[in-house]
Design a protein around this motif. Structure first.
Motif, PDB file in Angstrom:
ATOM      1  N   TRP A   1       0.339   0.975 -19.863  1.00  0.00           N
ATOM      2  CA  TRP A   1      -0.753   0.682 -20.912  1.00  0.00           C
ATOM      3  C   TRP A   1      -0.932   1.758 -21.863  1.00  0.00           C
ATOM      4  N   LEU A   2      -0.945   3.157 -21.444  1.00  0.00           N
ATOM      5  CA  LEU A   2      -1.051   4.036 -22.288  1.00  0.00           C
ATOM      6  C   LEU A   2       0.221   4.250 -23.280  1.00  0.00           C
ATOM      7  N   GLU A   3       1.368   4.060 -22.498  1.00  0.00           N
ATOM      8  CA  GLU A   3       2.613   4.075 -23.469  1.00  0.00           C
ATOM      9  C   GLU A   3       2.543   2.998 -24.471  1.00  0.00           C
ATOM     10  N   LEU A   4       1.943   1.861 -24.169  1.00  0.00           N
ATOM     11  CA  LEU A   4       2.031   0.933 -25.072  1.00  0.00           C
ATOM     12  C   LEU A   4       0.755   0.791 -26.277  1.00  0.00           C
ATOM     13  N   HIS A   5      -0.353   1.238 -25.805  1.00  0.00           N
ATOM     14  CA  HIS A   5      -1.619   1.251 -26.788  1.00  0.00           C
ATOM     15  C   HIS A   5      -1.985   2.560 -27.282  1.00  0.00           C
ATOM     16  N   MET A   6      -1.641   3.824 -26.466  1.00  0.00           N
ATOM     17  CA  MET A   6      -2.037   5.214 -27.081  1.00  0.00           C
ATOM     18  C   MET A   6      -0.736   6.016 -26.625  1.00  0.00           C
ATOM     19  N   PRO A   7       0.193   5.999 -27.418  1.00  0.00           N
ATOM     20  CA  PRO A   7       1.690   6.600 -27.345  1.00  0.00           C
ATOM     21  C   PRO A   7       1.267   8.187 -27.481  1.00  0.00           C
ATOM     22  N   ASP A   8       0.347   8.709 -28.283  1.00  0.00           N
ATOM     23  CA  ASP A   8      -0.007  10.108 -28.766  1.00  0.00           C
ATOM     24  C   ASP A   8      -0.521  10.587 -27.062  1.00  0.00           C
ATOM     25  N   ASP A   9      -1.427   9.881 -26.741  1.00  0.00           N
ATOM     26  CA  ASP A   9      -2.170  10.661 -25.634  1.00  0.00           C
ATOM     27  C   ASP A   9      -1.458  10.474 -24.222  1.00  0.00           C
ATOM     28  N   PHE A  10      -0.569   9.486 -24.199  1.00  0.00           N
ATOM     29  CA  PHE A  10       0.519   9.188 -23.340  1.00  0.00           C
ATOM     30  C   PHE A  10       1.500  10.344 -23.060  1.00  0.00           C
ATOM     31  N   GLU A  11       2.095  10.824 -24.268  1.00  0.00           N
ATOM     32  CA  GLU A  11       2.936  12.063 -24.503  1.00  0.00           C
ATOM     33  C   GLU A  11       2.177  13.233 -24.013  1.00  0.00           C
ATOM     34  N   ARG A  12       0.936  13.491 -24.383  1.00  0.00           N
ATOM     35  CA  ARG A  12       0.159  14.561 -23.994  1.00  0.00           C
ATOM     36  C   ARG A  12       0.111  14.621 -22.370  1.00  0.00           C
ATOM     37  N   LEU A  13      -0.382  13.552 -21.731  1.00  0.00           N
ATOM     38  CA  LEU A  13      -0.461  13.400 -20.368  1.00  0.00           C
ATOM     39  C   LEU A  13       0.966  13.844 -19.724  1.00  0.00           C
ATOM     40  N   LYS A  14       2.131  13.067 -20.292  1.00  0.00           N
ATOM     41  CA  LYS A  14       3.209  13.274 -19.671  1.00  0.00           C
ATOM     42  C   LYS A  14       3.649  14.858 -19.708  1.00  0.00           C
ATOM     43  N   ILE A  15       3.385  15.589 -20.861  1.00  0.00           N
ATOM     44  CA  ILE A  15       3.607  16.979 -20.934  1.00  0.00           C
ATOM     45  C   ILE A  15       2.836  17.717 -19.654  1.00  0.00           C
ATOM     46  N   GLU A  16       1.387  17.414 -19.741  1.00  0.00           N
ATOM     47  CA  GLU A  16       0.660  18.120 -18.713  1.00  0.00           C
ATOM     48  C   GLU A  16       1.001  17.676 -17.501  1.00  0.00           C
ATOM     49  N   GLU A  17       1.685  16.510 -17.007  1.00  0.00           N
ATOM     50  CA  GLU A  17       2.340  15.982 -15.701  1.00  0.00           C
ATOM     51  C   GLU A  17       3.445  17.215 -15.551  1.00  0.00           C
ATOM     52  N   GLU A  18       4.301  17.315 -16.349  1.00  0.00           N
ATOM     53  CA  GLU A  18       5.614  18.063 -16.311  1.00  0.00           C
ATOM     54  C   GLU A  18       5.063  19.546 -15.990  1.00  0.00           C
ATOM     55  N   ALA A  19       4.242  20.176 -16.578  1.00  0.00           N
ATOM     56  CA  ALA A  19       3.983  21.253 -16.310  1.00  0.00           C
ATOM     57  C   ALA A  19       3.258  21.425 -15.085  1.00  0.00           C
ATOM     58  N   ALA A  20       2.282  20.421 -14.721  1.00  0.00           N
ATOM     59  CA  ALA A  20       1.710  20.791 -13.545  1.00  0.00           C
ATOM     60  C   ALA A  20       2.759  20.484 -12.128  1.00  0.00           C
ATOM     61  N   ALA A  21       4.019  19.808 -12.508  1.00  0.00           N
ATOM     62  CA  ALA A  21       4.954  19.546 -11.496  1.00  0.00           C
ATOM     63  C   ALA A  21       5.740  20.788 -11.284  1.00  0.00           C
ATOM     64  N   ALA A  22       5.937  21.629 -12.665  1.00  0.00           N
ATOM     65  CA  ALA A  22       6.654  22.975 -12.638  1.00  0.00           C
ATOM     66  C   ALA A  22       5.752  23.939 -11.748  1.00  0.00           C
ATOM     67  N   ASP A  23       4.424  23.958 -11.942  1.00  0.00           N
ATOM     68  CA  ASP A  23       3.618  24.847 -11.022  1.00  0.00           C
ATOM     69  C   ASP A  23       3.575  24.510  -9.573  1.00  0.00           C
ATOM     70  N   GLY A  24       3.905  23.062  -9.167  1.00  0.00           N
ATOM     71  CA  GLY A  24       3.757  22.825  -7.692  1.00  0.00           C
ATOM     72  C   GLY A  24       2.523  22.574  -7.525  1.00  0.00           C
ATOM     73  N   THR A  25       1.338  22.405  -8.305  1.00  0.00           N
ATOM     74  CA  THR A  25       0.148  21.938  -7.850  1.00  0.00           C
ATOM     75  C   THR A  25      -0.226  20.389  -8.181  1.00  0.00           C
ATOM     76  N   ASP A  26       0.842  19.471  -8.181  1.00  0.00           N
ATOM     77  CA  ASP A  26       0.506  18.337  -8.149  1.00  0.00           C
ATOM     78  C   ASP A  26       0.232  17.756  -6.955  1.00  0.00           C
ATOM     79  N   ASP A  27       0.559  18.135  -5.920  1.00  0.00           N
ATOM     80  CA  ASP A  27       0.302  17.739  -4.411  1.00  0.00           C
ATOM     81  C   ASP A  27      -1.138  17.886  -3.953  1.00  0.00           C
ATOM     82  N   ASP A  28      -1.669  19.344  -4.481  1.00  0.00           N
ATOM     83  CA  ASP A  28      -3.020  19.533  -4.124  1.00  0.00           C
ATOM     84  C   ASP A  28      -3.942  18.804  -4.711  1.00  0.00           C
TER      85      ASP A  28
END
Length: 189
Positions: free
Chosen positions: A54-81
């Motif tokens: 839904w975000l990708e379809l209706h709010m592409p700018d916010d979707f990109e921001r969340l996607k970048i934050e997810e990638e950064a969190a995955a690189a840090d390894g804090t996603d599981d916590d």
């Protein structure tokens, strides 16, 4: 000025009342159209993938921001916590996946005492029919007691098995009379 005074001032600065510099008021919140929560909290929703769509379809700018934050969190390894529940509470609600069960309704009659009987209806939930609503409908239609007794079972007081073959397709158009199966007299467990 002592160290305590410096610490007090920084706490006081963080807890100041009134508007802050650099923030425009009123604050505009952006909500997800799928889960109806602020988009920052979509990741805690059980159907996060649908929120992403839904975000990708209706709010592409916010979707990109969340996607970048997810990638950064995955690189840090804090996603599981972040996903794991720490203490107390119910945690995330698990979405039950519907099994591919054949759609059929079984109607049977069961003895209740010497001369009385009940009619048992099973299989209505395979058609996504609310069992409480159906039980209420049967109770008012046949002027008798009706209740939901199991995951997919409605018990109607009295022998109304023959009437159900006409009433069910009349009330719910998606159910064909051929789908209703008569199991005859059954022993209730």
């Amino acid at each position: 000025m002592t160290n305590e005074d410096v610490g007090t001032n920084s706490v006081a600065d963080r807890l100041q009342l009134g508007p802050r510099e650099g923030v425009t008021y009123p604050i505009q919140m952006k909500y997800c159209g799928h889960c109806t929560m602020p988009i920052e909290y979509c990741e805690y929703y059980p159907e996060y993938e649908k929120c992403k769509e839904w975000l990708e379809l209706h709010m592409p700018d916010d979707f990109e921001r969340l996607k970048i934050e997810e990638e950064a969190a995955a690189a840090d390894g804090t996603d599981d916590d972040k996903k794991r529940q720490k203490r107390g509470g119910k945690g995330l609600l698990r979405v039950k996946k519907k099994e591919d069960v054949p759609k059929r309704i079984c109607v049977s009659r069961a003895a209740r005492g010497k001369k009385k009987s009940v009619t048992v209806v099973t299989g209505l939930s395979t058609f996504d029919i609310d069992l409480k609503v159906a039980a209420k409908f049967f109770g008012t239609k046949f002027a008798c007691g009706s209740s939901v007794t199991g995951d997919d079972e409605i018990v109607i007081q009295g022998d109304v098995k023959d009437d159900l073959f006409d009433v069910i397709p009349e009330k719910w158009a998606e159910i064909d009379e051929d789908v209703i199966e008569d199991l005859g007299d059954q022993k209730r467990t």
